[in-house]
Scaffold this motif. Structure first.
Motif, PDB file in Angstrom:
ATOM      1  N   THR A   2      -2.759   0.917   8.148  1.00 62.42           N
ATOM      2  CA  THR A   2      -2.115   1.816   9.099  1.00 62.42           C
ATOM      3  C   THR A   2      -0.605   1.826   8.875  1.00 62.42           C
ATOM      4  N   THR A   3       0.064   2.799   9.474  1.00 68.97           N
ATOM      5  CA  THR A   3       1.521   2.868   9.390  1.00 68.97           C
ATOM      6  C   THR A   3       2.140   1.608   9.980  1.00 68.97           C
ATOM      7  N   GLU A   4       1.549   1.101  11.049  1.00 67.29           N
ATOM      8  CA  GLU A   4       2.061  -0.120  11.672  1.00 67.29           C
ATOM      9  C   GLU A   4       1.932  -1.301  10.717  1.00 67.29           C
ATOM     10  N   ASP A   5       0.783  -1.437  10.066  1.00 70.80           N
ATOM     11  CA  ASP A   5       0.607  -2.509   9.087  1.00 70.80           C
ATOM     12  C   ASP A   5       1.584  -2.358   7.938  1.00 70.80           C
ATOM     13  N   SER A   6       1.776  -1.117   7.490  1.00 70.55           N
ATOM     14  CA  SER A   6       2.698  -0.837   6.398  1.00 70.55           C
ATOM     15  C   SER A   6       4.126  -1.232   6.754  1.00 70.55           C
ATOM     16  N   ALA A   7       4.496  -1.058   8.017  1.00 68.44           N
ATOM     17  CA  ALA A   7       5.846  -1.404   8.462  1.00 68.44           C
ATOM     18  C   ALA A   7       6.095  -2.908   8.411  1.00 68.44           C
ATOM     19  N   ARG A   8       5.055  -3.698   8.425  1.00 69.91           N
ATOM     20  CA  ARG A   8       5.194  -5.159   8.370  1.00 69.91           C
ATOM     21  C   ARG A   8       5.442  -5.676   6.958  1.00 69.91           C
ATOM     22  N   LEU A   9       5.200  -4.845   5.968  1.00 69.13           N
ATOM     23  CA  LEU A   9       5.424  -5.268   4.581  1.00 69.13           C
ATOM     24  C   LEU A   9       6.921  -5.327   4.292  1.00 69.13           C
ATOM     25  N   ALA A  10       7.303  -6.172   3.363  1.00 65.94           N
ATOM     26  CA  ALA A  10       8.707  -6.288   2.950  1.00 65.94           C
ATOM     27  C   ALA A  10       8.936  -5.330   1.780  1.00 65.94           C
ATOM     28  N   TRP A  11       9.347  -4.109   2.093  1.00 61.97           N
ATOM     29  CA  TRP A  11       9.552  -3.067   1.080  1.00 61.97           C
ATOM     30  C   TRP A  11      10.895  -3.258   0.389  1.00 61.97           C
ATOM     31  N   PHE A  12      10.936  -2.956  -0.911  1.00 64.87           N
ATOM     32  CA  PHE A  12      12.195  -2.980  -1.660  1.00 64.87           C
ATOM     33  C   PHE A  12      12.176  -1.854  -2.677  1.00 64.87           C
ATOM     34  N   LYS A  13      13.372  -1.387  -3.052  1.00 68.58           N
ATOM     35  CA  LYS A  13      13.481  -0.307  -4.036  1.00 68.58           C
ATOM     36  C   LYS A  13      13.209  -0.837  -5.431  1.00 68.58           C
ATOM     37  N   SER A  14      12.607   0.001  -6.223  1.00 66.46           N
ATOM     38  CA  SER A  14      12.401  -0.325  -7.627  1.00 66.46           C
ATOM     39  C   SER A  14      13.750  -0.556  -8.295  1.00 66.46           C
ATOM     40  N   THR A  15      13.812  -1.504  -9.213  1.00 67.69           N
ATOM     41  CA  THR A  15      15.066  -1.752  -9.933  1.00 67.69           C
ATOM     42  C   THR A  15      15.440  -0.582 -10.830  1.00 67.69           C
ATOM     43  N   TYR A  16      14.504   0.325 -11.083  1.00 65.02           N
ATOM     44  CA  TYR A  16      14.790   1.504 -11.888  1.00 65.02           C
ATOM     45  C   TYR A  16      15.363   2.651 -11.054  1.00 65.02           C
TER      46      TYR A  16
END
Length: 65
Positions: A2-16
């Motif tokens: 879910t969007t809520e579960d997705s918000a709990r992930l530690a997102w980071f930008k690709s180094t590219y």
């Protein structure tokens, strides 16, 4: 996921990805998967790879082996 579960992930930008504000990918890793989403539309669908599939994709050179 879910969007809520997705918000709990530690997102980071690709180094590219650059800092120009253009098309960027964001990644988030879990013990069993690598999640990929569009940074401009973070609540939209994402692609989920197994770690093995991500390693094969990220290591692909475009040349036959």
């Amino acid at each position: 996921m879910t969007t809520e579960d997705s918000a709990r992930l530690a997102w980071f930008k690709s180094t590219y990805s650059g800092n120009e504000g253009g098309a960027c990918l964001e990644l988030a890793t879990t013990p069993n998967a690598v999640h990929v989403r569009d940074s401009k539309k973070p609540t939209r669908a994402q692609i989920v790879f197994t770690r093995q599939s991500w390693a094969a994709f990220a290591g692909f050179t475009g040349r036959p082996r």
